[in-house]
Motif scaffolding. Sequence first.
Motif: not given
Length: 114
Positions: A35-38, A83-92, A103-110
């Motif tokens: 898992x990556x996030x941006x 224990x999610x934090x506001x700084x975890x907000x990203x497309x995963x 290979x990459x998936x399309x991403x899901x927004x958190x």
Amino acid sequence: VQLQASGGGLVQPGGSLKLSCVASGSIFSRNIMAWYRQAPGKQRELVASISSGGITIYADSVKGRFTISRDNAKNTMYLQMNSLKEEDTAVYYCNFQSIGHSYWGQGTLVTVSS
């Protein structure tokens, strides 16, 4: 290889979400899923990875809060986020690596917000 990520959404700080990523296509048994996030305005970063043998790696920022797992029979990877934090907000994004290919998936927004 095609990747389908799901499970994102809006959650309050301190809450939990579970992401899933299903891989399909020509899947070699030895692989690494991750898992990556941006976040907006930031570079994509590694969150966690897991090999087909079960070896895991976590970013320091999520250690103790996130758990990566996989079901090899279902070609599915999961990310339990607590224990999610506001700084975890990203497309995963889910990522699959094998035999020198990535290979990459399309991403899901958190979104973590009160």
